[in-house]
Scaffold this motif. Structure first.
Motif, PDB file in Angstrom:
ATOM      1  N   VAL A  47       0.840  -1.202   0.000  1.00 35.31           N
ATOM      2  CA  VAL A  47       0.000   0.000   0.000  1.00 35.31           C
ATOM      3  C   VAL A  47       0.875   1.253   0.000  1.00 35.31           C
ATOM      4  N   VAL A  48       1.970   1.212   0.735  1.00 41.30           N
ATOM      5  CA  VAL A  48       2.897   2.351   0.751  1.00 41.30           C
ATOM      6  C   VAL A  48       3.486   2.571  -0.642  1.00 41.30           C
ATOM      7  N   ALA A  49       3.829   1.497  -1.352  1.00 40.12           N
ATOM      8  CA  ALA A  49       4.361   1.627  -2.712  1.00 40.12           C
ATOM      9  C   ALA A  49       3.320   2.238  -3.646  1.00 40.12           C
ATOM     10  N   ILE A  50       2.063   1.855  -3.493  1.00 37.76           N
ATOM     11  CA  ILE A  50       1.000   2.427  -4.312  1.00 37.76           C
ATOM     12  C   ILE A  50       0.832   3.908  -4.007  1.00 37.76           C
ATOM     13  N   ILE A  51       0.863   4.267  -2.730  1.00 37.46           N
ATOM     14  CA  ILE A  51       0.735   5.678  -2.346  1.00 37.46           C
ATOM     15  C   ILE A  51       1.910   6.491  -2.873  1.00 37.46           C
ATOM     16  N   ILE A  52       3.118   5.954  -2.768  1.00 37.44           N
ATOM     17  CA  ILE A  52       4.298   6.655  -3.289  1.00 37.44           C
ATOM     18  C   ILE A  52       4.179   6.818  -4.802  1.00 37.44           C
ATOM     19  N   GLY A  53       3.747   5.769  -5.481  1.00 37.55           N
ATOM     20  CA  GLY A  53       3.570   5.853  -6.930  1.00 37.55           C
ATOM     21  C   GLY A  53       2.551   6.898  -7.331  1.00 37.55           C
ATOM     22  N   LEU A  54       1.422   6.930  -6.635  1.00 32.00           N
ATOM     23  CA  LEU A  54       0.408   7.938  -6.937  1.00 32.00           C
ATOM     24  C   LEU A  54       0.906   9.344  -6.616  1.00 32.00           C
ATOM     25  N   THR A  55       1.686   9.468  -5.540  1.00 34.88           N
ATOM     26  CA  THR A  55       2.275  10.759  -5.199  1.00 34.88           C
ATOM     27  C   THR A  55       3.238  11.220  -6.284  1.00 34.88           C
ATOM     28  N   LEU A  56       4.039  10.300  -6.805  1.00 37.71           N
ATOM     29  CA  LEU A  56       4.957  10.647  -7.887  1.00 37.71           C
ATOM     30  C   LEU A  56       4.198  11.091  -9.138  1.00 37.71           C
ATOM     31  N   ILE A  57       3.126  10.415  -9.450  1.00 40.81           N
ATOM     32  CA  ILE A  57       2.345  10.773 -10.635  1.00 40.81           C
ATOM     33  C   ILE A  57       1.695  12.145 -10.455  1.00 40.81           C
ATOM     34  N   VAL A  58       1.047  12.358  -9.306  1.00 41.69           N
ATOM     35  CA  VAL A  58       0.388  13.642  -9.049  1.00 41.69           C
ATOM     36  C   VAL A  58       1.406  14.769  -8.930  1.00 41.69           C
ATOM     37  N   GLY A  59       2.515  14.516  -8.258  1.00 44.60           N
ATOM     38  CA  GLY A  59       3.564  15.528  -8.136  1.00 44.60           C
ATOM     39  C   GLY A  59       4.160  15.904  -9.473  1.00 44.60           C
ATOM     40  N   GLY A  60       4.262  14.934 -10.374  1.00 49.64           N
ATOM     41  CA  GLY A  60       4.761  15.217 -11.714  1.00 49.64           C
ATOM     42  C   GLY A  60       3.823  16.098 -12.509  1.00 49.64           C
ATOM     43  N   ILE A  61       2.543  15.973 -12.239  1.00 50.70           N
ATOM     44  CA  ILE A  61       1.572  16.833 -12.915  1.00 50.70           C
ATOM     45  C   ILE A  61       1.735  18.282 -12.467  1.00 50.70           C
ATOM     46  N   PHE A  62       2.019  18.482 -11.183  1.00 49.25           N
ATOM     47  CA  PHE A  62       2.204  19.841 -10.678  1.00 49.25           C
ATOM     48  C   PHE A  62       3.563  20.423 -11.054  1.00 49.25           C
ATOM     49  N   GLN A  63       4.550  19.592 -11.217  1.00 52.33           N
ATOM     50  CA  GLN A  63       5.909  20.035 -11.555  1.00 52.33           C
ATOM     51  C   GLN A  63       6.228  19.476 -12.938  1.00 52.33           C
ATOM     52  N   PHE A  68       7.925  13.371 -16.930  1.00 50.54           N
ATOM     53  CA  PHE A  68       8.311  12.110 -17.561  1.00 50.54           C
ATOM     54  C   PHE A  68       8.947  11.161 -16.546  1.00 50.54           C
ATOM     55  N   LEU A  69       9.907  11.658 -15.764  1.00 49.12           N
ATOM     56  CA  LEU A  69      10.582  10.832 -14.765  1.00 49.12           C
ATOM     57  C   LEU A  69       9.605  10.351 -13.696  1.00 49.12           C
ATOM     58  N   SER A  70       8.804  11.269 -13.168  1.00 54.67           N
ATOM     59  CA  SER A  70       7.890  10.873 -12.094  1.00 54.67           C
ATOM     60  C   SER A  70       6.784   9.962 -12.606  1.00 54.67           C
ATOM     61  N   LEU A  71       6.405  10.119 -13.864  1.00 51.47           N
ATOM     62  CA  LEU A  71       5.390   9.232 -14.425  1.00 51.47           C
ATOM     63  C   LEU A  71       5.920   7.811 -14.549  1.00 51.47           C
ATOM     64  N   ILE A  72       7.142   7.663 -15.044  1.00 55.83           N
ATOM     65  CA  ILE A  72       7.742   6.327 -15.165  1.00 55.83           C
ATOM     66  C   ILE A  72       7.925   5.687 -13.786  1.00 55.83           C
ATOM     67  N   LEU A  73       8.494   6.444 -12.847  1.00 55.31           N
ATOM     68  CA  LEU A  73       8.719   5.902 -11.504  1.00 55.31           C
ATOM     69  C   LEU A  73       7.402   5.629 -10.789  1.00 55.31           C
ATOM     70  N   VAL A  75       4.348   4.951 -12.123  1.00 58.27           N
ATOM     71  CA  VAL A  75       3.644   3.794 -12.688  1.00 58.27           C
ATOM     72  C   VAL A  75       4.333   2.492 -12.274  1.00 58.27           C
ATOM     73  N   SER A  76       5.662   2.482 -12.252  1.00 53.67           N
ATOM     74  CA  SER A  76       6.354   1.262 -11.825  1.00 53.67           C
ATOM     75  C   SER A  76       6.126   0.985 -10.337  1.00 53.67           C
ATOM     76  N   ALA A  77       6.054   2.029  -9.508  1.00 55.73           N
ATOM     77  CA  ALA A  77       5.779   1.829  -8.077  1.00 55.73           C
ATOM     78  C   ALA A  77       4.363   1.316  -7.856  1.00 55.73           C
ATOM     79  N   VAL A  78       3.404   1.871  -8.587  1.00 52.36           N
ATOM     80  CA  VAL A  78       2.024   1.387  -8.465  1.00 52.36           C
ATOM     81  C   VAL A  78       1.939  -0.062  -8.935  1.00 52.36           C
ATOM     82  N   GLY A  79       2.592  -0.381 -10.033  1.00 50.69           N
ATOM     83  CA  GLY A  79       2.599  -1.762 -10.524  1.00 50.69           C
ATOM     84  C   GLY A  79       3.215  -2.727  -9.529  1.00 50.69           C
ATOM     85  N   LYS A  80       4.350  -2.305  -8.945  1.00 50.06           N
ATOM     86  CA  LYS A  80       4.994  -3.150  -7.944  1.00 50.06           C
ATOM     87  C   LYS A  80       4.091  -3.332  -6.726  1.00 50.06           C
TER      88      LYS A  80
END
Length: 127
Positions: A47-63, A68-73, A75-80
Motif C-alpha cells: 500500500v505504501v508503494a501504491i501511495i508513493i507511486g500515486l504521489t509521484l504521478i500527481v507531483g509530476g503533474i504539478f511540476q 516524464f521521470l515521475s510518471l515512469i517511476l 507507474v512502476s511503483a504502483v505496478g509493484k
C-alpha cells in the motif's frame, strides 16, 4: 508548496538515504530490510508503494519538469505495489529470498547506486 511537492522532497531524500546505506552499509541494510520486509507481512509496504507511486504521478503533474521521470517511476511503483498486494505468497517469497540470500553484495551496491541517483535526479529537478 502543495502537499504532493512536499512528499516528493521526502521521497527523494529517502531514496538518497536508502541508496547510500545500500552502498556503504550493504550487509547491515540487507539485514534491516530482511527484518522489515517478510512475505507474510507485505500488505502495508504494498500500500505504501501504491501511495508513493500515486504521489509521484500527481507531483509530476504539478511540476512539469519532472513529469516524464515521475510518471515512469510512479507507474512502476504502483505496478509493484499491486503485484505485491495481489501476487501469490510463493512468488513474493522467492523474490525476497533472492534479494536477501542469493544476490551478491555487488548487485546490492549497484541497485543502491541506482536508487541514490534517482533520488538525486528527482531532488535536483525539484529545486
Amino acid at each position: 508548496m502543495n502537499p504532493a511537492m512536499a512528499l516528493l522532497y521526502v521521497i527523494s531524500i529517502l531514496w538518497i538515504m536508502t541508496g547510500a546505506s545500500l552502498v556503504i552499509f550493504t550487509d547491515q541494510t540487507r539485514t534491516l530490510m530482511q527484518k522489515c520486509f517478510q512475505a507474510r507481512h507485505m500488505k502495508i509496504p504494498a500500500v505504501v508503494a501504491i501511495i508513493i507511486g500515486l504521489t509521484l504521478i500527481v507531483g509530476g503533474i504539478f511540476q512539469r519538469e519532472i513529469l516524464f521521470l515521475s510518471l515512469i517511476l510512479g507507474v512502476s511503483a504502483v505496478g509493484k505495489g499491486f503485484f505485491i498486494l495481489f501476487g501469490s505468497e510463493h512468488q513474493i517469497e522467492s523474490i525476497l529470498d533472492w534479494w536477501y540470500v542469493k544476490v551478491r553484495d555487488e548487485t546490492l551496491r549497484f541497485w543502491g547506486l541506482i536508487i541514490f541517483t534517482l533520488g538525486i535526479v528527482l531532488l535536483s529537478y525539484l529545486m
